[in-house]
Write a protein that holds these residues in place. Structure first.
Motif, PDB file in Angstrom:
ATOM      1  N   HIS A 142     -12.449  -0.521  -7.099  1.00  0.00           N
ATOM      2  CA  HIS A 142     -11.712  -0.080  -5.920  1.00  0.00           C
ATOM      3  C   HIS A 142     -10.633   0.915  -6.352  1.00  0.00           C
ATOM      4  N   ILE A 143     -10.598   2.086  -5.747  1.00  0.00           N
ATOM      5  CA  ILE A 143      -9.633   3.124  -6.118  1.00  0.00           C
ATOM      6  C   ILE A 143      -8.322   2.875  -5.391  1.00  0.00           C
ATOM      7  N   VAL A 144      -7.231   2.790  -6.179  1.00  0.00           N
ATOM      8  CA  VAL A 144      -5.891   2.529  -5.650  1.00  0.00           C
ATOM      9  C   VAL A 144      -5.028   3.753  -5.923  1.00  0.00           C
ATOM     10  N   ALA A 145      -4.324   4.218  -4.906  1.00  0.00           N
ATOM     11  CA  ALA A 145      -3.533   5.444  -5.054  1.00  0.00           C
ATOM     12  C   ALA A 145      -2.220   5.207  -5.777  1.00  0.00           C
ATOM     13  N   ASP A 146      -1.628   4.026  -5.642  1.00  0.00           N
ATOM     14  CA  ASP A 146      -0.310   3.772  -6.215  1.00  0.00           C
ATOM     15  C   ASP A 146      -0.377   3.645  -7.732  1.00  0.00           C
ATOM     16  N   ASN A 147       0.718   4.031  -8.414  1.00  0.00           N
ATOM     17  CA  ASN A 147       0.859   3.814  -9.847  1.00  0.00           C
ATOM     18  C   ASN A 147       1.246   2.366 -10.082  1.00  0.00           C
TER      19      ASN A 147
END
Length: 213
Positions: free
Chosen positions: A200-205
Protein backbone atom coordinates in the motif's frame (compact mmCIF):
# COMPACT_ATOMS: atom_id res chain seq x y z
CA UNK A 1 14.24 -20.52 15.94
CA UNK A 2 16.77 -18.13 14.44
CA UNK A 3 15.93 -14.50 13.79
CA UNK A 4 19.31 -13.65 12.27
CA UNK A 5 21.56 -15.85 10.14
CA UNK A 6 24.94 -15.34 8.53
CA UNK A 7 24.67 -16.32 4.86
CA UNK A 8 28.09 -15.88 3.28
CA UNK A 9 30.91 -13.52 2.54
CA UNK A 10 30.21 -11.15 -0.37
CA UNK A 11 32.14 -8.75 -2.55
CA UNK A 12 30.74 -5.26 -3.01
CA UNK A 13 31.11 -3.53 -6.39
CA UNK A 14 33.03 -0.26 -6.64
CA UNK A 15 31.15 2.62 -5.11
CA UNK A 16 29.42 5.30 -7.17
CA UNK A 17 27.55 7.11 -4.37
CA UNK A 18 24.23 5.41 -5.09
CA UNK A 19 21.41 6.39 -2.76
CA UNK A 20 18.18 4.45 -3.28
CA UNK A 21 15.71 3.29 -0.67
CA UNK A 22 13.09 0.54 -0.95
CA UNK A 23 13.12 0.60 -4.76
CA UNK A 24 10.71 -2.04 -6.09
CA UNK A 25 12.06 -4.75 -8.40
CA UNK A 26 10.97 -8.23 -9.43
CA UNK A 27 12.69 -10.97 -7.45
CA UNK A 28 14.51 -13.32 -9.80
CA UNK A 29 14.35 -10.93 -12.77
CA UNK A 30 17.57 -9.02 -13.37
CA UNK A 31 15.96 -7.03 -16.15
CA UNK A 32 13.73 -5.33 -13.57
CA UNK A 33 16.76 -3.39 -12.28
CA UNK A 34 17.77 -0.19 -14.10
CA UNK A 35 21.20 -0.40 -15.74
CA UNK A 36 22.81 1.85 -13.13
CA UNK A 37 22.17 -0.75 -10.42
CA UNK A 38 22.87 -3.92 -12.41
CA UNK A 39 26.31 -4.32 -10.79
CA UNK A 40 24.50 -5.12 -7.52
CA UNK A 41 22.66 -8.09 -9.01
CA UNK A 42 25.34 -10.59 -7.82
CA UNK A 43 24.61 -9.52 -4.24
CA UNK A 44 20.89 -9.96 -4.80
CA UNK A 45 21.54 -13.38 -6.32
CA UNK A 46 23.74 -14.32 -3.32
CA UNK A 47 20.71 -13.92 -1.04
CA UNK A 48 19.35 -17.22 -2.33
CA UNK A 49 15.75 -16.07 -1.97
CA UNK A 50 13.39 -19.04 -2.11
CA UNK A 51 11.62 -19.97 -5.35
CA UNK A 52 8.20 -19.07 -3.94
CA UNK A 53 9.27 -15.41 -3.91
CA UNK A 54 10.38 -15.36 -7.53
CA UNK A 55 8.18 -13.14 -9.63
CA UNK A 56 7.04 -11.20 -6.56
CA UNK A 57 8.02 -7.58 -5.94
CA UNK A 58 10.92 -7.07 -3.53
CA UNK A 59 12.55 -3.83 -2.41
CA UNK A 60 16.18 -2.81 -2.90
CA UNK A 61 18.15 -0.32 -0.79
CA UNK A 62 21.69 0.81 -1.63
CA UNK A 63 23.41 3.58 0.34
CA UNK A 64 26.96 4.61 -0.56
CA UNK A 65 28.17 7.65 1.37
CA UNK A 66 30.94 9.18 3.43
CA UNK A 67 30.10 8.98 7.13
CA UNK A 68 31.51 11.34 9.76
CA UNK A 69 32.89 10.08 13.09
CA UNK A 70 30.28 9.44 15.77
CA UNK A 71 27.52 9.40 13.17
CA UNK A 72 25.44 6.46 11.97
CA UNK A 73 24.78 6.23 8.27
CA UNK A 74 21.22 5.02 8.65
CA UNK A 75 18.51 4.93 11.29
CA UNK A 76 20.05 5.11 14.79
CA UNK A 77 18.60 3.45 17.86
CA UNK A 78 17.48 -0.13 18.39
CA UNK A 79 14.42 -0.94 16.29
CA UNK A 80 12.66 -3.60 14.27
CA UNK A 81 11.76 -2.99 10.65
CA UNK A 82 8.38 -4.59 11.21
CA UNK A 83 6.40 -2.10 13.26
CA UNK A 84 3.21 -4.00 14.03
CA UNK A 85 2.55 -6.99 16.33
CA UNK A 86 4.51 -10.11 15.43
CA UNK A 87 2.66 -11.94 12.66
CA UNK A 88 0.45 -8.96 11.93
CA UNK A 89 0.15 -7.81 8.33
CA UNK A 90 -0.39 -4.14 9.11
CA UNK A 91 3.25 -3.40 9.88
CA UNK A 92 5.02 -6.14 7.95
CA UNK A 93 8.38 -5.38 6.35
CA UNK A 94 9.50 -8.64 4.81
CA UNK A 95 8.26 -10.95 7.58
CA UNK A 96 10.67 -13.89 7.83
CA UNK A 97 10.87 -17.24 9.57
CA UNK A 98 13.01 -20.35 9.53
CA UNK A 99 11.67 -23.84 8.88
CA UNK A 100 14.43 -26.26 9.79
CA UNK A 101 17.47 -24.78 8.08
CA UNK A 102 15.42 -23.04 5.40
CA UNK A 103 14.77 -19.31 5.35
CA UNK A 104 11.41 -17.98 4.26
CA UNK A 105 10.95 -14.34 3.18
CA UNK A 106 12.68 -11.84 5.51
CA UNK A 107 15.37 -9.18 5.00
CA UNK A 108 18.89 -9.53 3.59
CA UNK A 109 21.60 -6.97 4.39
CA UNK A 110 25.33 -6.37 4.16
CA UNK A 111 27.79 -3.52 4.69
CA UNK A 112 31.42 -2.71 3.99
CA UNK A 113 32.05 -1.14 7.42
CA UNK A 114 32.95 -3.44 10.34
CA UNK A 115 30.99 -3.12 13.59
CA UNK A 116 28.64 -0.58 12.06
CA UNK A 117 25.51 -2.59 12.85
CA UNK A 118 24.46 -4.98 15.59
CA UNK A 119 21.46 -7.25 16.08
CA UNK A 120 19.98 -9.61 18.64
CA UNK A 121 18.85 -13.15 17.85
CA UNK A 122 15.37 -12.62 19.30
CA UNK A 123 11.99 -11.38 18.10
CA UNK A 124 10.26 -8.38 19.66
CA UNK A 125 6.57 -9.30 19.57
CA UNK A 126 5.20 -5.80 20.08
CA UNK A 127 7.71 -3.04 19.35
CA UNK A 128 6.95 0.62 19.91
CA UNK A 129 5.99 3.20 17.32
CA UNK A 130 7.63 2.48 13.96
CA UNK A 131 9.44 -0.49 15.50
CA UNK A 132 11.20 1.46 18.25
CA UNK A 133 12.89 -0.76 20.86
CA UNK A 134 15.16 1.78 22.56
CA UNK A 135 13.51 1.48 25.98
CA UNK A 136 13.29 -2.31 26.02
CA UNK A 137 15.51 -4.66 28.02
CA UNK A 138 17.53 -6.71 25.55
CA UNK A 139 19.98 -9.57 26.16
CA UNK A 140 23.54 -8.48 26.92
CA UNK A 141 24.90 -10.43 23.96
CA UNK A 142 24.50 -8.74 20.60
CA UNK A 143 25.78 -9.90 17.22
CA UNK A 144 28.05 -7.34 15.54
CA UNK A 145 27.75 -7.75 11.79
CA UNK A 146 31.00 -8.44 9.97
CA UNK A 147 31.96 -6.36 6.98
CA UNK A 148 31.50 -7.83 3.49
CA UNK A 149 29.15 -10.46 4.91
CA UNK A 150 25.55 -11.13 3.95
CA UNK A 151 23.02 -11.63 6.74
CA UNK A 152 19.34 -12.55 6.88
CA UNK A 153 17.03 -11.20 9.58
CA UNK A 154 13.32 -11.26 10.24
CA UNK A 155 11.37 -8.02 10.38
CA UNK A 156 10.97 -8.39 14.17
CA UNK A 157 14.68 -8.89 14.87
CA UNK A 158 15.93 -5.84 16.83
CA UNK A 159 18.98 -4.15 15.34
CA UNK A 160 20.64 -0.76 15.07
CA UNK A 161 22.99 1.21 12.86
CA UNK A 162 25.94 2.22 15.05
CA UNK A 163 27.97 5.44 15.11
CA UNK A 164 31.31 4.97 13.37
CA UNK A 165 34.46 5.47 15.41
CA UNK A 166 36.33 7.06 12.51
CA UNK A 167 35.31 8.74 9.27
CA UNK A 168 34.92 6.29 6.41
CA UNK A 169 33.03 5.55 3.25
CA UNK A 170 30.30 2.99 3.87
CA UNK A 171 28.30 0.91 1.41
CA UNK A 172 25.05 -0.60 2.66
CA UNK A 173 22.92 -3.14 0.80
CA UNK A 174 19.48 -4.48 1.71
CA UNK A 175 16.75 -6.51 0.06
CA UNK A 176 13.34 -6.70 1.69
CA UNK A 177 11.22 -9.56 0.35
CA UNK A 178 7.66 -9.21 -0.82
CA UNK A 179 5.61 -9.16 2.37
CA UNK A 180 5.64 -5.39 2.88
CA UNK A 181 2.43 -3.76 4.02
CA UNK A 182 3.28 -0.09 3.36
CA UNK A 183 5.59 1.71 0.93
CA UNK A 184 6.35 5.26 2.04
CA UNK A 185 6.60 7.34 -1.13
CA UNK A 186 8.08 10.37 0.66
CA UNK A 187 11.38 8.60 1.32
CA UNK A 188 11.39 5.64 -1.04
CA UNK A 189 12.75 5.39 -4.59
CA UNK A 190 10.54 4.66 -7.61
CA UNK A 191 11.86 2.25 -10.21
CA UNK A 192 12.23 4.23 -13.45
CA UNK A 193 11.40 1.05 -15.41
CA UNK A 194 7.87 1.24 -14.06
CA UNK A 195 7.98 -1.62 -11.53
CA UNK A 196 5.34 -0.69 -8.94
CA UNK A 197 5.26 -1.64 -5.26
CA UNK A 198 2.62 -4.17 -4.34
CA UNK A 199 2.55 -2.70 -0.83
CA UNK A 200 0.00 0.00 0.00
CA UNK A 201 1.50 3.36 -1.05
CA UNK A 202 1.53 5.94 1.76
CA UNK A 203 2.25 9.59 1.02
CA UNK A 204 3.39 10.64 4.50
CA UNK A 205 7.01 10.36 5.67
CA UNK A 206 7.22 7.82 8.48
CA UNK A 207 10.00 9.76 10.26
CA UNK A 208 9.75 13.45 11.06
CA UNK A 209 13.56 13.61 11.20
CA UNK A 210 13.90 12.21 7.68
CA UNK A 211 16.38 9.48 8.77
CA UNK A 212 15.46 6.48 6.69
CA UNK A 213 14.96 2.94 7.86
Amino acid sequence: MDYIKRISGVRFPPTSFIDINMMPFVIGDGDSLPNEYQHYWPLIDACGIEDDERGAVGYLTITESDVSPQRSQRRPGVHTDGHGPLGGWGGGWGAGLTVGNERRQGIYLATTAPRSCRAWNIAIKEPGAMGDCCNMDLPAHAIYLDAHTLYWITDHCPHESLPLEVAMHRQFFRVVTSRVSKWYAAHSTPNRLGIQPTAHIVADNKFSSGRRA
